[in-house]
Design a protein around this motif. Structure first.
Motif, PDB file in Angstrom:
ATOM      1  N   GLU A 124      11.050 -33.548  -5.107  1.00 22.53           N
ATOM      2  CA  GLU A 124      10.776 -34.945  -4.799  1.00 22.53           C
ATOM      3  C   GLU A 124      10.922 -35.917  -5.966  1.00 22.53           C
ATOM      4  N   SER A 125      11.880 -35.678  -6.868  1.00 15.01           N
ATOM      5  CA  SER A 125      12.172 -36.639  -7.928  1.00 15.01           C
ATOM      6  C   SER A 125      13.453 -37.382  -7.583  1.00 15.01           C
ATOM      7  N   LEU A 126      13.640 -38.562  -8.138  1.00 21.44           N
ATOM      8  CA  LEU A 126      14.884 -39.299  -7.918  1.00 21.44           C
ATOM      9  C   LEU A 126      16.064 -38.428  -8.351  1.00 21.44           C
ATOM     10  N   LYS A 127      15.994 -37.865  -9.541  1.00 21.82           N
ATOM     11  CA  LYS A 127      16.964 -36.888 -10.045  1.00 21.82           C
ATOM     12  C   LYS A 127      16.175 -35.774 -10.705  1.00 21.82           C
ATOM     13  N   ASP A 128      16.505 -34.539 -10.373  1.00 22.31           N
ATOM     14  CA  ASP A 128      15.822 -33.414 -11.005  1.00 22.31           C
ATOM     15  C   ASP A 128      16.202 -33.307 -12.476  1.00 22.31           C
ATOM     16  N   TYR A 129      17.481 -33.523 -12.756  1.00 25.19           N
ATOM     17  CA  TYR A 129      17.987 -33.422 -14.119  1.00 25.19           C
ATOM     18  C   TYR A 129      19.017 -34.516 -14.332  1.00 25.19           C
ATOM     19  N   TYR A 130      18.946 -35.154 -15.501  1.00 29.05           N
ATOM     20  CA  TYR A 130      19.900 -36.209 -15.812  1.00 29.05           C
ATOM     21  C   TYR A 130      20.231 -36.123 -17.286  1.00 29.05           C
ATOM     22  N   GLN A 131      21.506 -36.192 -17.589  1.00 34.78           N
ATOM     23  CA  GLN A 131      21.924 -36.154 -18.990  1.00 34.78           C
ATOM     24  C   GLN A 131      22.854 -37.317 -19.260  1.00 34.78           C
ATOM     25  N   LEU A 132      22.520 -38.081 -20.261  1.00 39.49           N
ATOM     26  CA  LEU A 132      23.369 -39.170 -20.704  1.00 39.49           C
ATOM     27  C   LEU A 132      23.954 -38.731 -22.037  1.00 39.49           C
ATOM     28  N   GLY A 133      25.267 -38.566 -22.066  1.00 40.66           N
ATOM     29  CA  GLY A 133      25.911 -37.994 -23.232  1.00 40.66           C
ATOM     30  C   GLY A 133      26.669 -39.004 -24.048  1.00 40.66           C
ATOM     31  N   PRO A 134      27.582 -38.509 -24.874  1.00 40.09           N
ATOM     32  CA  PRO A 134      28.375 -39.399 -25.718  1.00 40.09           C
ATOM     33  C   PRO A 134      29.088 -40.458 -24.880  1.00 40.09           C
ATOM     34  N   LEU A 135      29.213 -41.629 -25.433  1.00 36.93           N
ATOM     35  CA  LEU A 135      29.853 -42.771 -24.768  1.00 36.93           C
ATOM     36  C   LEU A 135      29.137 -43.134 -23.469  1.00 36.93           C
ATOM     37  N   LEU A 136      27.823 -42.865 -23.431  1.00 35.09           N
ATOM     38  CA  LEU A 136      26.984 -43.178 -22.271  1.00 35.09           C
ATOM     39  C   LEU A 136      27.541 -42.558 -20.990  1.00 35.09           C
ATOM     40  N   GLN A 137      28.099 -41.373 -21.114  1.00 29.53           N
ATOM     41  CA  GLN A 137      28.696 -40.654 -19.990  1.00 29.53           C
ATOM     42  C   GLN A 137      27.609 -39.881 -19.254  1.00 29.53           C
ATOM     43  N   THR A 138      27.562 -40.038 -17.950  1.00 26.64           N
ATOM     44  CA  THR A 138      26.561 -39.363 -17.134  1.00 26.64           C
ATOM     45  C   THR A 138      27.023 -37.953 -16.768  1.00 26.64           C
ATOM     46  N   VAL A 139      26.118 -36.992 -16.907  1.00 24.46           N
ATOM     47  CA  VAL A 139      26.384 -35.610 -16.516  1.00 24.46           C
ATOM     48  C   VAL A 139      25.204 -35.153 -15.671  1.00 24.46           C
ATOM     49  N   THR A 140      25.452 -34.679 -14.464  1.00 26.63           N
ATOM     50  CA  THR A 140      24.372 -34.139 -13.637  1.00 26.63           C
ATOM     51  C   THR A 140      24.876 -32.866 -12.975  1.00 26.63           C
ATOM     52  N   ASP A 141      24.301 -31.738 -13.354  1.00 26.82           N
ATOM     53  CA  ASP A 141      24.716 -30.464 -12.771  1.00 26.82           C
ATOM     54  C   ASP A 141      23.629 -29.423 -12.987  1.00 26.82           C
ATOM     55  N   PRO A 142      22.777 -29.179 -11.993  1.00 23.10           N
ATOM     56  CA  PRO A 142      21.686 -28.229 -12.182  1.00 23.10           C
ATOM     57  C   PRO A 142      22.148 -26.789 -12.352  1.00 23.10           C
ATOM     58  N   ILE A 143      23.359 -26.465 -11.976  1.00 25.33           N
ATOM     59  CA  ILE A 143      23.845 -25.093 -12.105  1.00 25.33           C
ATOM     60  C   ILE A 143      23.854 -24.649 -13.563  1.00 25.33           C
ATOM     61  N   LEU A 144      23.968 -25.581 -14.497  1.00 25.98           N
ATOM     62  CA  LEU A 144      23.914 -25.249 -15.914  1.00 25.98           C
ATOM     63  C   LEU A 144      22.585 -24.604 -16.300  1.00 25.98           C
ATOM     64  N   PHE A 145      21.567 -24.786 -15.486  1.00 26.98           N
ATOM     65  CA  PHE A 145      20.250 -24.257 -15.796  1.00 26.98           C
ATOM     66  C   PHE A 145      20.084 -22.818 -15.343  1.00 26.98           C
ATOM     67  N   ASN A 146      20.916 -22.371 -14.441  1.00 28.69           N
ATOM     68  CA  ASN A 146      20.777 -21.026 -13.899  1.00 28.69           C
ATOM     69  C   ASN A 146      21.606 -20.092 -14.756  1.00 28.69           C
ATOM     70  N   THR A 147      20.951 -19.114 -15.371  1.00 29.95           N
ATOM     71  CA  THR A 147      21.605 -18.312 -16.387  1.00 29.95           C
ATOM     72  C   THR A 147      21.123 -16.874 -16.326  1.00 29.95           C
ATOM     73  N   THR A 148      21.501 -16.088 -17.315  1.00 25.74           N
ATOM     74  CA  THR A 148      21.087 -14.696 -17.437  1.00 25.74           C
ATOM     75  C   THR A 148      20.433 -14.506 -18.799  1.00 25.74           C
ATOM     76  N   ILE A 149      19.292 -13.850 -18.809  1.00 21.61           N
ATOM     77  CA  ILE A 149      18.606 -13.522 -20.054  1.00 21.61           C
ATOM     78  C   ILE A 149      18.428 -12.017 -20.107  1.00 21.61           C
ATOM     79  N   ASN A 150      18.961 -11.389 -21.145  1.00 22.80           N
ATOM     80  CA  ASN A 150      18.887  -9.932 -21.297  1.00 22.80           C
ATOM     81  C   ASN A 150      19.339  -9.205 -20.035  1.00 22.80           C
ATOM     82  N   GLY A 151      20.410  -9.702 -19.414  1.00 18.87           N
ATOM     83  CA  GLY A 151      20.984  -9.068 -18.242  1.00 18.87           C
ATOM     84  C   GLY A 151      20.274  -9.357 -16.930  1.00 18.87           C
TER      85      GLY A 151
END
Length: 168
Positions: A124-151
């Motif tokens: 229930e947030s407006l955006k779960d994740y928001y990234q403002l990068g170089p040149l004020l470029q917007t990046v939004t992609d929650p898949i970057l958060f899903n990863t593997t740790i020690n297999g």
């Protein structure tokens, strides 16, 4: 909301456990902090519930972060290798907000690298994740958060997952 619930600056190995922070401008303000922990705490109603500026190798875990006017957790200017896990983010404008690049009045912020997010719940947030990068470029992609740790696959629970065109 005014002031800071807690302000930690230029410190190492600080632990904040079992605290409640309600209705501040900054619930927790950390600047130039290393190897610290915020655990089992509750943040509500602050403009920034947790604000991390130049924070390294620190953790936020087992906490609830809700109703932030701007960000549940904001990373700014070179906050690296931090871990956010088992945190519930709800009803924030932005659950997690990362900022790097050139800011107002030409201020340059160092990118944030190596931050890890897993076993979190975003609801229930407006955006779960928001990234403002170089040149004020917007990046939004929650898949970057899903990863593997020690297999082992680790991920997050996203209420907005249907908003992203995913295929399996």
């Amino acid at each position: 909301a005014q002031g800071r619930g807690i302000s930690i600056e230029r410190k190492r190995n600080v632990t904040v456990t079992g605290c409640t922070f309600n209705n501040y401008f900054y619930g927790a303000y950390l600047q130039d902090v290393n190897n610290s922990l915020i655990n089992n705490s509750f943040f509500s109603g602050s403009y920034y519930n947790i604000y991390l500026d130049g924070v390294l190798r620190s953790n936020v875990s087992h906490s609830n972060i809700t109703t932030a006017g701007w960000a549940g957790v904001e990373f700014i200017s070179g906050s690296h290798y931090n871990t956010i896990f088992n945190v519930t983010f709800s009803f924030n404008k932005y659950g997690i907000y990362q900022y790097s690049g050139t800011g107002y009045y030409g201020t340059t912020y160092v990118p944030n690298n190596g931050n890890l997010f897993y076993f979190n719940t975003f609801e229930e947030s407006l955006k779960d994740y928001y990234q403002l990068g170089p040149l004020l470029q917007t990046v939004t992609d929650p898949i970057l958060f899903n990863t593997t740790i020690n297999g082992v696959s680790v991920g997050n629970s996203w209420d907005s997952i249907c908003d992203y065109s995913l295929s399996f």
